[in-house]
Design a protein around this motif. Structure first.
Motif, mmCIF file in Angstrom:
data_model
loop_
_atom_site.group_PDB
_atom_site.id
_atom_site.type_symbol
_atom_site.label_atom_id
_atom_site.label_comp_id
_atom_site.label_asym_id
_atom_site.label_seq_id
_atom_site.Cartn_x
_atom_site.Cartn_y
_atom_site.Cartn_z
ATOM 1 N N TYR A 175 9.804 9.151 7.589
ATOM 2 C CA TYR A 175 8.653 8.944 8.475
ATOM 3 C C TYR A 175 7.620 10.059 8.321
ATOM 4 N N HIS A 176 8.090 11.296 8.155
ATOM 5 C CA HIS A 176 7.169 12.421 7.972
ATOM 6 C C HIS A 176 7.020 12.850 6.513
ATOM 7 N N ARG A 177 7.961 12.449 5.656
ATOM 8 C CA ARG A 177 7.980 12.942 4.274
ATOM 9 C C ARG A 177 7.688 11.837 3.255
ATOM 10 N N TYR A 178 7.103 10.753 3.739
ATOM 11 C CA TYR A 178 6.880 9.610 2.856
ATOM 12 C C TYR A 178 6.014 9.971 1.660
ATOM 13 N N ALA A 179 4.993 10.807 1.863
ATOM 14 C CA ALA A 179 4.060 11.103 0.769
ATOM 15 C C ALA A 179 4.757 11.828 -0.369
ATOM 16 N N GLU A 180 5.582 12.815 -0.033
ATOM 17 C CA GLU A 180 6.266 13.562 -1.095
ATOM 18 C C GLU A 180 7.307 12.702 -1.787
ATOM 19 N N ASP A 181 7.969 11.809 -1.047
ATOM 20 C CA ASP A 181 8.952 10.934 -1.686
ATOM 21 C C ASP A 181 8.274 9.910 -2.601
ATOM 22 N N ILE A 182 7.153 9.380 -2.183
ATOM 23 C CA ILE A 182 6.424 8.437 -3.036
ATOM 24 C C ILE A 182 5.937 9.147 -4.296
ATOM 25 N N ASP A 183 5.514 10.390 -4.159
ATOM 26 C CA ASP A 183 5.129 11.167 -5.344
ATOM 27 C C ASP A 183 6.330 11.368 -6.273
ATOM 28 N N ARG A 184 7.497 11.577 -5.697
ATOM 29 C CA ARG A 184 8.694 11.724 -6.535
ATOM 30 C C ARG A 184 8.946 10.445 -7.325
ATOM 31 N N ALA A 185 8.790 9.315 -6.662
ATOM 32 C CA ALA A 185 8.981 8.049 -7.359
ATOM 33 C C ALA A 185 7.970 7.893 -8.491
ATOM 34 N N ALA A 186 6.721 8.209 -8.207
ATOM 35 C CA ALA A 186 5.687 8.083 -9.234
ATOM 36 C C ALA A 186 5.981 8.990 -10.426
ATOM 37 N N SER A 187 6.556 10.166 -10.153
ATOM 38 C CA SER A 187 6.847 11.099 -11.240
ATOM 39 C C SER A 187 7.935 10.585 -12.172
ATOM 40 N N LEU A 188 8.693 9.597 -11.723
ATOM 41 C CA LEU A 188 9.722 8.998 -12.558
ATOM 42 C C LEU A 188 9.136 8.033 -13.583
ATOM 43 N N GLY A 189 7.892 7.642 -13.367
ATOM 44 C CA GLY A 189 7.258 6.687 -14.267
ATOM 45 C C GLY A 189 7.531 5.240 -13.918
ATOM 46 N N VAL A 190 8.014 4.977 -12.698
ATOM 47 C CA VAL A 190 8.325 3.601 -12.310
ATOM 48 C C VAL A 190 7.063 2.875 -11.855
ATOM 49 N N GLY A 191 7.118 1.545 -11.892
ATOM 50 C CA GLY A 191 5.968 0.739 -11.518
ATOM 51 C C GLY A 191 6.123 -0.010 -10.210
ATOM 52 N N ILE A 192 7.340 -0.023 -9.640
ATOM 53 C CA ILE A 192 7.602 -0.758 -8.395
ATOM 54 C C ILE A 192 8.233 0.187 -7.375
ATOM 55 N N TYR A 193 7.750 0.103 -6.140
ATOM 56 C CA TYR A 193 8.328 0.883 -5.050
ATOM 57 C C TYR A 193 8.694 -0.100 -3.943
ATOM 58 N N ARG A 194 9.986 -0.272 -3.728
ATOM 59 C CA ARG A 194 10.435 -1.203 -2.696
ATOM 60 C C ARG A 194 10.730 -0.467 -1.399
ATOM 61 N N THR A 195 10.207 -0.997 -0.305
ATOM 62 C CA THR A 195 10.510 -0.499 1.026
ATOM 63 C C THR A 195 10.398 -1.669 1.987
ATOM 64 N N SER A 196 10.596 -1.400 3.274
ATOM 65 C CA SER A 196 10.516 -2.477 4.257
ATOM 66 C C SER A 196 9.618 -2.070 5.411
ATOM 67 N N VAL A 197 9.123 -3.071 6.127
ATOM 68 C CA VAL A 197 8.378 -2.853 7.360
ATOM 69 C C VAL A 197 9.322 -3.161 8.518
ATOM 70 N N GLU A 198 9.600 -2.153 9.326
ATOM 71 C CA GLU A 198 10.534 -2.320 10.430
ATOM 72 C C GLU A 198 9.858 -3.042 11.590
ATOM 73 N N TRP A 199 10.371 -4.207 11.866
ATOM 74 C CA TRP A 199 9.850 -5.058 12.945
ATOM 75 C C TRP A 199 9.815 -4.299 14.264
ATOM 76 N N SER A 200 10.875 -3.550 14.557
ATOM 77 C CA SER A 200 10.958 -2.846 15.838
ATOM 78 C C SER A 200 9.909 -1.736 15.955
ATOM 79 N N ARG A 201 9.455 -1.200 14.834
ATOM 80 C CA ARG A 201 8.456 -0.131 14.895
ATOM 81 C C ARG A 201 7.073 -0.673 15.224
ATOM 82 N N VAL A 202 6.755 -1.834 14.699
ATOM 83 C CA VAL A 202 5.396 -2.357 14.905
ATOM 84 C C VAL A 202 5.302 -3.283 16.113
ATOM 85 N N GLU A 203 6.439 -3.811 16.576
ATOM 86 C CA GLU A 203 6.445 -4.658 17.776
ATOM 87 C C GLU A 203 7.593 -4.232 18.681
ATOM 88 N N PRO A 204 7.463 -3.073 19.321
ATOM 89 C CA PRO A 204 8.562 -2.559 20.141
ATOM 90 C C PRO A 204 8.801 -3.380 21.404
#
Length: 434
Positions: A76-105
């Motif tokens: 939640y707070h470190r998403y930017a650095e983790d996404i950068d880590r993924a990009a540094s691997l040279g991958v083209g797809i980043y899979r994640t999910s949208v948590e229903w409970s977070r956006v519609e509590p």
């Protein structure tokens, strides 16, 4: 993510009869090519922390699982650095999910802060040069839905569709790949196991998921022309189980699958039944036969002719110290697996992409013991939640740079004859290293 082990009798599956051919003996295995995409995967609940009230937050607090999720690796707070880590691997797809409970509590009341978080995540993925793969349901639904009866009530599917439409409308601009339900059979099983679903309503939940899948599929294609939509199916290492599972969801959904999403982790053969260690949660004691992914892909090509295939999840479990009794290293497993992906594609399987589960260690549905991450994180003993690269990080960078393992590569482990992942095909047409 971890898989449950189901004790069943093994039955004989239909023999392989697709159009997949074999190259001449001794041929090298070519790279996967520029049209193939490598990726990484994670889920919101397992990685974000700071979760809102949900079925799984309650299971942890009620003591129904090994330990509560806590704030996991604080994506939640470190998403930017983790996404950068993924990009540094040279991958083209980043899979994640949208948590229903977070956006519609609360039912009917969306939280702008929750949506803003996912706005930042999806924007960061795109700006980092990767394509999002967005999962709409990764086994988690809001606490208010639990209070209304969860999947025991007919209206649950309608609520799921309404939430999903809002996600699609908001993020179609990113041209994501879409996963509607993560491993729907496991979703049903776990709700039944932890008391969120009564036995008499198993059929209702299954029917509700299929109905929601159809509605979501239609909406995505209205909003995002040319979209690719699927559900990812857990491929169990026992042929008889898989035959039954395919009748529950994949075959009923096949007209709403733009590709077949495959999750596969463990192997099983007449000489190696160590997959049974999963019953105790010690998944790192389950030995690996990486060629089993090859059998899985051949089977999927046979069962779903004309549909492309994407490996949505695959990885290797280690213990909390990053070790395995068999000494198999994450980097070797990754390279061996990619070799068999190349073999499957060489033999005619229309394989489009591969996601490694997972980018980082995270909450494995009840504890932090099994480690699957390219980057390891010691949630229990490291308050700083330091991301430490495993040997597979460098290996994955080499793989993405080259489009696979190099010509002449040979797996570190020989194929196991007559794998029960798919009989009799694995016996009649065994995997052979070329």
């Amino acid at each position: 993510m971890r898989r449950s082990i189901i004790a069943v009798a093994v039955v004989v599956a239909a023999g392989f009869s697709g159009d997949v051919g074999a190259p001449a003996a001794g041929a090298d295995v070519p790279a996967l090519g520029p049209d193939f995409a490598f990726g990484v995967a994670q889920s919101g609940f397992q990685s974000e922390g700071h979760n809102r009230d949900s079925n799984w937050l309650r299971y942890g607090r009620q003591g129904k699982v090994g330990e509560p999720v806590g704030d996991t690796i604080d994506f939640y707070h470190r998403y930017a650095e983790d996404i950068d880590r993924a990009a540094s691997l040279g991958v083209g797809i980043y899979r994640t999910s949208v948590e229903w409970s977070r956006v519609e509590p609360r039912r009917g009341h969306d939280d702008p802060a929750g949506w803003a978080f996912y706005d930042r995540v999806i924007r960061k993925v795109v700006d980092a040069g990767m394509r999002p793969m967005i999962t709409l349901n990764h086994w988690v639904h809001p606490g208010w839905a639990v209070d209304l009866g969860g999947w025991n009530r007919p209206g649950m599917a309608d609520d799921m569709v309404a939430f999903s439409k809002r996600v699609v409308d908001r993020y179609a601009w990113a041209d994501p790949l879409w996963i509607t339900f993560n491993e729907p059979t496991e979703y049903v099983r776990r709700e039944l196991q932890y008391g969120g679903l009564t036995p008499q309503n198993v059929g209702r939940m299954a029917d509700g998921i299929v109905s929601a899948q159809r509605s979501i599929y239609r909406h995505i294609h209205r909003v995002q022309p040319g979209a690719e939509v699927s559900s990812n199916f857990a491929y169990y290492p026992i042929a008889g189980v898989q035959d039954w599972l395919e009748s529950v969801f994949p075959q009923r959904m096949r007209d709403t699958l733009d590709f077949v999403g495959v999750d596969h982790y463990y192997s099983f053969s007449v000489t190696d039944a160590s997959v049974a260690h999963g019953a105790t949660g010690e998944f790192w004691k389950s030995s690996q036969a990486p060629e089993s992914i090859y059998y899985v892909l051949r089977r999927v090509a046979r069962e779903f002719p004309g549909k492309p295939v994407r490996v949505v999840e695959n990885g290797l479990a280690t213990d909390p110290h990053g070790k395995r009794p068999d000494g198999y290293r994450r980097a070797d497993h990754l390279r061996d697996t990619v070799y068999w992906l190349q073999r499957a594609r060489q033999d005619g399987v229309d394989l489009r992409s591969y996601n490694y589960w997972s980018l980082t260690d995270n909450y494995e549905w009840g504890d932090y013991d099994s480690r699957f991450g390219l980057y390891t994180v010691d949630v229990g003993r490291d308050p700083a939640l330091t991301r430490r690269p495993t040997d597979a990080v460098a290996a994955y960078r080499d793989i993405t740079r080259a489009g696979g393992v190099p010509r002449g590569y040979r797996p570190t482990r020989p194929p196991i004859p007559c794998s029960l992942v798919d009989v009799p095909d694995s016996c009649a047409n065994p995997a052979v290293v070329r």
